[in-house]
Scaffold this motif. Structure first.
Motif, short mmCIF file in Angstrom:
data_model
loop_
_atom_site.label_atom_id
_atom_site.label_comp_id
_atom_site.label_asym_id
_atom_site.label_seq_id
_atom_site.Cartn_x
_atom_site.Cartn_y
_atom_site.Cartn_z
N GLU A 339 2.90 -11.76 4.95
CA GLU A 339 3.77 -10.61 4.77
C GLU A 339 3.37 -9.50 5.74
O GLU A 339 2.18 -9.23 5.94
CB GLU A 339 3.69 -10.08 3.34
CG GLU A 339 4.66 -8.93 3.07
CD GLU A 339 4.61 -8.42 1.64
OE1 GLU A 339 5.64 -7.90 1.16
OE2 GLU A 339 3.54 -8.55 1.00
N GLN A 340 4.39 -8.86 6.31
CA GLN A 340 4.18 -7.70 7.19
C GLN A 340 4.84 -6.49 6.55
O GLN A 340 6.00 -6.53 6.15
CB GLN A 340 4.81 -7.94 8.57
CG GLN A 340 4.71 -6.74 9.50
CD GLN A 340 5.53 -6.92 10.76
OE1 GLN A 340 6.19 -7.94 10.94
NE2 GLN A 340 5.51 -5.94 11.65
N LYS A 341 4.10 -5.40 6.45
CA LYS A 341 4.62 -4.16 5.89
C LYS A 341 4.28 -3.00 6.81
O LYS A 341 3.14 -2.87 7.26
CB LYS A 341 4.06 -3.89 4.50
CG LYS A 341 4.71 -4.67 3.39
CD LYS A 341 4.30 -4.14 2.03
CE LYS A 341 5.10 -4.81 0.91
NZ LYS A 341 4.77 -4.26 -0.41
N SER A 371 3.27 -3.99 14.84
CA SER A 371 2.24 -3.22 14.15
C SER A 371 2.55 -3.15 12.66
O SER A 371 3.71 -3.22 12.23
CB SER A 371 2.17 -1.80 14.72
OG SER A 371 1.74 -1.81 16.06
N GLY A 372 1.51 -3.00 11.86
CA GLY A 372 1.69 -2.88 10.42
C GLY A 372 0.53 -3.48 9.67
O GLY A 372 -0.46 -3.96 10.25
N ASN A 373 0.63 -3.45 8.36
CA ASN A 373 -0.37 -4.05 7.49
C ASN A 373 0.08 -5.44 7.08
O ASN A 373 1.17 -5.61 6.52
CB ASN A 373 -0.58 -3.18 6.25
CG ASN A 373 -1.26 -1.87 6.57
OD1 ASN A 373 -2.22 -1.84 7.33
ND2 ASN A 373 -0.75 -0.77 6.02
N TYR A 374 -0.77 -6.43 7.36
CA TYR A 374 -0.46 -7.82 7.04
C TYR A 374 -1.34 -8.28 5.88
O TYR A 374 -2.50 -7.86 5.74
CB TYR A 374 -0.73 -8.72 8.25
CG TYR A 374 0.29 -8.57 9.36
CD1 TYR A 374 1.29 -9.50 9.53
CD2 TYR A 374 0.23 -7.48 10.24
CE1 TYR A 374 2.22 -9.37 10.57
CE2 TYR A 374 1.14 -7.35 11.27
CZ TYR A 374 2.14 -8.29 11.43
OH TYR A 374 3.05 -8.16 12.44
N LEU A 394 -4.77 -6.41 6.42
CA LEU A 394 -5.26 -6.40 7.80
C LEU A 394 -4.30 -5.56 8.62
O LEU A 394 -3.10 -5.86 8.71
CB LEU A 394 -5.31 -7.82 8.36
CG LEU A 394 -5.65 -7.93 9.84
CD1 LEU A 394 -7.15 -7.77 10.04
CD2 LEU A 394 -5.18 -9.25 10.41
N GLU A 395 -4.80 -4.47 9.22
CA GLU A 395 -3.93 -3.60 10.02
C GLU A 395 -3.91 -4.10 11.46
O GLU A 395 -4.95 -4.20 12.12
CB GLU A 395 -4.41 -2.16 9.99
CG GLU A 395 -3.46 -1.23 10.76
CD GLU A 395 -3.88 0.22 10.77
OE1 GLU A 395 -3.07 1.07 11.20
OE2 GLU A 395 -5.02 0.50 10.33
#
Length: 493
Positions: A339-341, A371-374, A394-395
């Motif tokens: 997931e990418q957020k 870019s983002g939090n995974y 994981l950023e």
């Protein structure tokens, strides 16, 4: 409908997309041409502009240029052109309103003069195909009132049907056979035919074509405790009923709809698996469409230990680099999801069923959009819905602007004044908000649903170089750099 709501609709004020989908009413005026005698259609011509509701003003546009408005309280206004000359030939539209509150523009009406009759347009409604259980219609539209329309099918020697439109500027024909259709018209029995319309292909199908099924615009999704994502099925026409299937089993779940032709299936009682949807006309339970492309739903109860997520070679890659994200579980035989957020996206990447205990995703040519939090999760296919909690976040940070879009003109050469033009802005991902910018000015047009940017009623004032850009995310969006320029040349300017 309340007076306030009616007023908002009449003057074209913006409402939310969901509200507009439910209550949309066409408020643009209608424009048509009347001839004193159809035996001599260009000897004495009047253009009639009819408003959706009584209006305080009427304004005519010729070849993309606004004429002096007329201030009068009426439902319609007649603009008398008289005998058509080189000064009055052109492409016309109208609008209604007053001051800075005008409706959108009417459809285009061509005043050609001389011996020629303007080309009509042909469109298929509601769809451009037929099945054994569904006929469709084609609508032939011209600008001159009272003419006789003729429909032709490619390969047939004679006209299929003839329709007299004594008080109208269009005719509707029912289509029973597949083929390529065109239409034309004549002003009287011994008069010349107009140029034929562009061809419309009506396809013959054994069953209706498939709908589309998605989960928040994606074809995969993972449902963790406390999350809810319903499945959306969209058919190419309204007046249909829907079914949801998991494999070869029909799922009897609750559904709701805000717009004809689409339905949401509740995910509250669904299990992990591949899902498809189909539709049929309400009056034909046996004529079901082909199945949609499948979407995968993965349920995880969060009861298993979280996996570990790592970025290789770095969590701060340079733009254009290859980055691998590796998710490690406790053993083999698991199903993984990534997931990418971020402020501009929330999505699940493709699911993985690796041979070993870890799954790998490769991000090619990374940019700021990556870019983002995974985080990643896994489920145990043998014990659904047993699955893990999310891994530690994981950023991933990629510096610099997002990739530039590409701008494509959907026309060739110079544009005739009064026509519409479309410029297609192509971005790297979906769900972008596009802007069209003329050099030296602010944004010209915005399209949040896709990349087709329309300039209506082009005139000499629209000539110039155009670029596009996109925005993604809210309230602090990423903004791309401008595309390479496209020149718009308007004939006569």
């Amino acid at each position: 409908m309340s007076v306030l709501l009616a007023s908002l609709l009449i003057w074209g004020f913006a409402l939310s997309p969901a509200t507009m989908a439910a209550i949309f009413i066409e408020t643009r005026p209608t424009l048509w041409m009347e001839a004193e005698s159809l035996l001599e259609p260009w000897a004495n011509v009047t253009l009639t502009c009819r408003a959706y509701t009584a209006s305080l003003g009427f304004q005519l546009f010729k070849d993309g240029v606004a004429q002096e408005p007329v201030n009068v309280l009426a439902l319609e206004y007649r603009f008398v052109l008289g005998a058509v000359t080189s000064e009055t030939r052109g492409l016309y539209r109208c609008r209604t309103g007053m001051g800075d509150r005008w409706t959108g523009l009417s459809q285009l009406v061509e005043v050609s003069g001389a011996e020629s009759l303007p080309q009509p347009s042909l469109s298929a409604k509601p769809v451009s195909w037929i099945t054994p259980h569904l006929n469709t219609t084609v609508v032939c539209s011209g600008g001159l009132q009272g003419v006789t329309f003729l429909l032709r099918r490619e390969g047939d020697d004679e006209f299929l049907e003839v329709a007299e439109a004594s008080k109208d500027v269009k005719a509707t024909f029912l289509v029973h056979r597949a083929g390529n259709y065109s239409c034309s018209y004549r002003t009287h029995a011994s008069g010349h035919l107009s140029e034929s319309s562009a061809t419309v292909n009506i396809e013959g199908l054994e069953v209706p074509p498939p709908p589309t099924l998605s989960i928040q615009n994606e074809n995969t999704a993972v449902l963790l405790p406390g999350t809810k994502k319903d499945l959306l099925c969209v058919a190419p026409l309204s007046g249909v009923q829907f079914q949801l299937w998991r494999g070869d089993v029909q799922m009897l779940v609750s559904m709701y709809s805000t717009t004809p032709g689409r339905v949401y299936f509740s995910s509250d009682t669904l299990a992990s698996g591949l899902y498809t949807c189909r539709y049929s006309l309400y009056n034909s339970d046996k004529a079901w469409s082909s199945d949609s492309a499948p979407v995968e739903l993965l349920l995880s109860d969060g009861s298993l230990p979280p996996p570990e997520l790592q970025a290789e070679p770095s969590a701060t890659p340079k733009p254009g680099a290859l980055t691998r994200l590796r998710c490690r579980g406790p053993r083999a035989g698991l199903r993984f999801a990534l997931e990418q957020k971020s402020a501009w996206v929330s999505r699940w990447h493709g699911l993985r069923s690796p041979v070993g205990a870890e799954a790998l995703w490769e991000l090619l040519d990374v940019s700021a959009l990556d870019s983002g939090n995974y985080s990643c999760v896994y489920t145990d296919p043998a014990t659904h819905p047993a699955g893990s909690a999310r891994s530690a976040a994981l950023e991933l940070l990629v510096e610099g602007p997002p990739p530039r879009p590409r701008l494509q003109p959907l026309w060739q050469g110079e544009v005739t004044p009064g026509r519409d033009v479309v410029l297609r802005c192509v971005g790297p991902v979906s769900n972008l908000q596009f802007e069209l910018v003329r050099e030296g000015e602010e944004a010209e047009a915005v399209d949040t649903a896709g990349g087709d940017l329309v300039l209506n009623n082009v005139g000499p004032q629209h000539a110039g170089n155009y670029r596009c850009r996109y925005r993604v995310g809210w309230p602090s969006p990423l903004v791309s750099e401008l595309s390479d320029p496209v020149e718009l040349r308007v004939a006569g300017s």
